[in-house]
Design a protein around this motif. Structure first.
Motif, mmCIF file in Angstrom:
data_model
loop_
_atom_site.group_PDB
_atom_site.id
_atom_site.type_symbol
_atom_site.label_atom_id
_atom_site.label_comp_id
_atom_site.label_asym_id
_atom_site.label_seq_id
_atom_site.Cartn_x
_atom_site.Cartn_y
_atom_site.Cartn_z
ATOM 1 N N UNK A 1 -3.932 3.607 -3.446
ATOM 2 C CA UNK A 1 -2.893 3.322 -4.430
ATOM 3 C C UNK A 1 -1.925 2.261 -3.921
ATOM 4 N N UNK A 2 -1.616 1.308 -4.799
ATOM 5 C CA UNK A 2 -0.728 0.200 -4.479
ATOM 6 C C UNK A 2 0.496 0.200 -5.379
ATOM 7 N N UNK A 3 1.632 -0.109 -4.800
ATOM 8 C CA UNK A 3 2.814 -0.424 -5.579
ATOM 9 C C UNK A 3 2.579 -1.833 -6.114
ATOM 10 N N UNK A 4 2.754 -2.015 -7.422
ATOM 11 C CA UNK A 4 2.475 -3.312 -8.037
ATOM 12 C C UNK A 4 3.662 -3.780 -8.866
ATOM 13 N N UNK A 5 3.751 -5.096 -8.997
ATOM 14 C CA UNK A 5 4.749 -5.729 -9.848
ATOM 15 C C UNK A 5 4.000 -6.288 -11.054
ATOM 16 N N UNK A 6 4.477 -5.944 -12.265
ATOM 17 C CA UNK A 6 3.821 -6.411 -13.493
ATOM 18 C C UNK A 6 4.526 -7.648 -14.033
ATOM 19 N N UNK A 7 3.735 -8.574 -14.535
ATOM 20 C CA UNK A 7 4.291 -9.722 -15.246
ATOM 21 C C UNK A 7 4.648 -9.252 -16.659
ATOM 22 N N UNK B 1 1.798 12.886 -9.098
ATOM 23 C CA UNK B 1 3.233 13.091 -8.903
ATOM 24 C C UNK B 1 3.653 12.772 -7.466
ATOM 25 N N UNK B 2 2.826 13.172 -6.514
ATOM 26 C CA UNK B 2 3.122 12.891 -5.106
ATOM 27 C C UNK B 2 3.086 11.387 -4.841
ATOM 28 N N UNK B 3 2.112 10.696 -5.427
ATOM 29 C CA UNK B 3 2.011 9.239 -5.250
ATOM 30 C C UNK B 3 3.234 8.546 -5.842
ATOM 31 N N UNK B 4 3.690 9.015 -6.991
ATOM 32 C CA UNK B 4 4.874 8.435 -7.625
ATOM 33 C C UNK B 4 6.082 8.612 -6.713
ATOM 34 N N UNK B 5 6.230 9.795 -6.139
ATOM 35 C CA UNK B 5 7.335 10.045 -5.203
ATOM 36 C C UNK B 5 7.285 9.134 -4.000
ATOM 37 N N UNK C 1 5.843 6.190 -3.837
ATOM 38 C CA UNK C 1 6.103 4.816 -4.268
ATOM 39 C C UNK C 1 7.592 4.585 -4.513
ATOM 40 N N UNK C 2 8.261 5.577 -5.080
ATOM 41 C CA UNK C 2 9.711 5.444 -5.293
ATOM 42 C C UNK C 2 10.443 5.311 -3.966
ATOM 43 N N UNK C 3 10.044 6.102 -2.987
ATOM 44 C CA UNK C 3 10.652 6.036 -1.653
ATOM 45 C C UNK C 3 10.387 4.668 -1.016
ATOM 46 N N UNK C 4 9.154 4.173 -1.150
ATOM 47 C CA UNK C 4 8.797 2.871 -0.599
ATOM 48 C C UNK C 4 9.603 1.755 -1.269
ATOM 49 N N UNK C 5 9.756 1.813 -2.595
ATOM 50 C CA UNK C 5 10.569 0.812 -3.309
ATOM 51 C C UNK C 5 11.992 0.795 -2.784
ATOM 52 N N UNK C 6 12.537 1.968 -2.574
ATOM 53 C CA UNK C 6 13.912 2.073 -2.075
ATOM 54 C C UNK C 6 14.020 1.447 -0.684
ATOM 55 N N UNK C 7 13.061 1.724 0.185
ATOM 56 C CA UNK C 7 13.043 1.155 1.533
ATOM 57 C C UNK C 7 12.893 -0.362 1.487
ATOM 58 N N UNK C 8 12.065 -0.860 0.592
ATOM 59 C CA UNK C 8 11.832 -2.302 0.478
ATOM 60 C C UNK C 8 13.084 -3.026 -0.005
ATOM 61 N N UNK D 1 0.857 -1.183 0.000
ATOM 62 C CA UNK D 1 0.000 0.000 0.000
ATOM 63 C C UNK D 1 0.897 1.239 0.000
ATOM 64 N N UNK D 2 0.631 2.168 -0.904
ATOM 65 C CA UNK D 2 1.425 3.395 -0.986
ATOM 66 C C UNK D 2 0.726 4.523 -0.244
ATOM 67 N N UNK D 3 -0.568 4.723 -0.535
ATOM 68 C CA UNK D 3 -1.280 5.825 0.098
ATOM 69 C C UNK D 3 -2.783 5.690 -0.077
ATOM 70 N N UNK D 4 -3.487 6.447 0.738
ATOM 71 C CA UNK D 4 -4.926 6.636 0.584
ATOM 72 C C UNK D 4 -5.112 8.118 0.294
#
Length: 155
Positions: A102-108, A139-143, A145-152, A79-82
């Motif tokens: 909004x969810x961070x997702x992995x695409x096949x 744009x804020x959601x993308x930011x 999600x990028x931060x969350x990806x980095x943390x993960x 989960x990225x944000x509500x």
């Protein structure tokens, strides 16, 4: 409120907020964006997603919406944000009211095939986002999600 003001699915002038889901999908320094084909914000670029159906989990809803709009199969990973989108008309009445998850997702792997209520779908380079007319909050959601990806990745 007159029923003439409401569309068939009651998204315009709704009786209650509508729950929507969105996907943040990254690939090779790009994010997947769709050009909206319906109001609100027809012609703007946004995250793929849409309205959750009754009885559908959030995760299944975001996967279904991405498949319908882009042809891609995704798996939500976090989960990225509500986000709340409230659009008032000229009289100050809620014309549109969404609560978006909004969810961070992995695409096949798959071929991008825009459909449903989008005009186009594109993998957009992050450095080119300023060239796109984005919906509020994208744009804020993308930011986030990028931060969350980095943390993960650090875990």
């Amino acid at each position: 409120m007159s029923t003439k003001r409401q569309t068939k699915d009651n998204r315009r002038y709704p009786k209650r907020p509508i729950l929507g889901v969105g996907a943040l999908i990254f690939r090779h320094g790009r994010i997947l964006l769709v050009e909206r084909g319906r109001e609100p914000f027809k012609g703007y670029w946004s995250l793929p997603g849409g309205v959750l159906e009754v009885g559908e989990t959030l995760e299944r809803g975001v996967a279904r919406e991405v498949k319908e709009e882009t042809g891609l199969e995704v798996t939500p990973v976090a989960l990225v944000e509500i986000f709340e989108r409230l659009i008032l008309d000229q009289q100050g009445r809620p014309e549109y009211h969404y609560v978006l998850i909004d969810f961070l997702c992995r695409a096949r792997p798959g071929k991008l095939a825009p459909a449903s209520d989008v005009l186009r779908a594109e993998w957009v380079r992050l450095m080119d986002l300023a060239d796109y007319r984005l919906t509020e909050g994208a744009l804020e959601a993308i930011g986030k999600a990028l931060k969350l990806r980095k943390e993960m990745r650090k875990r």
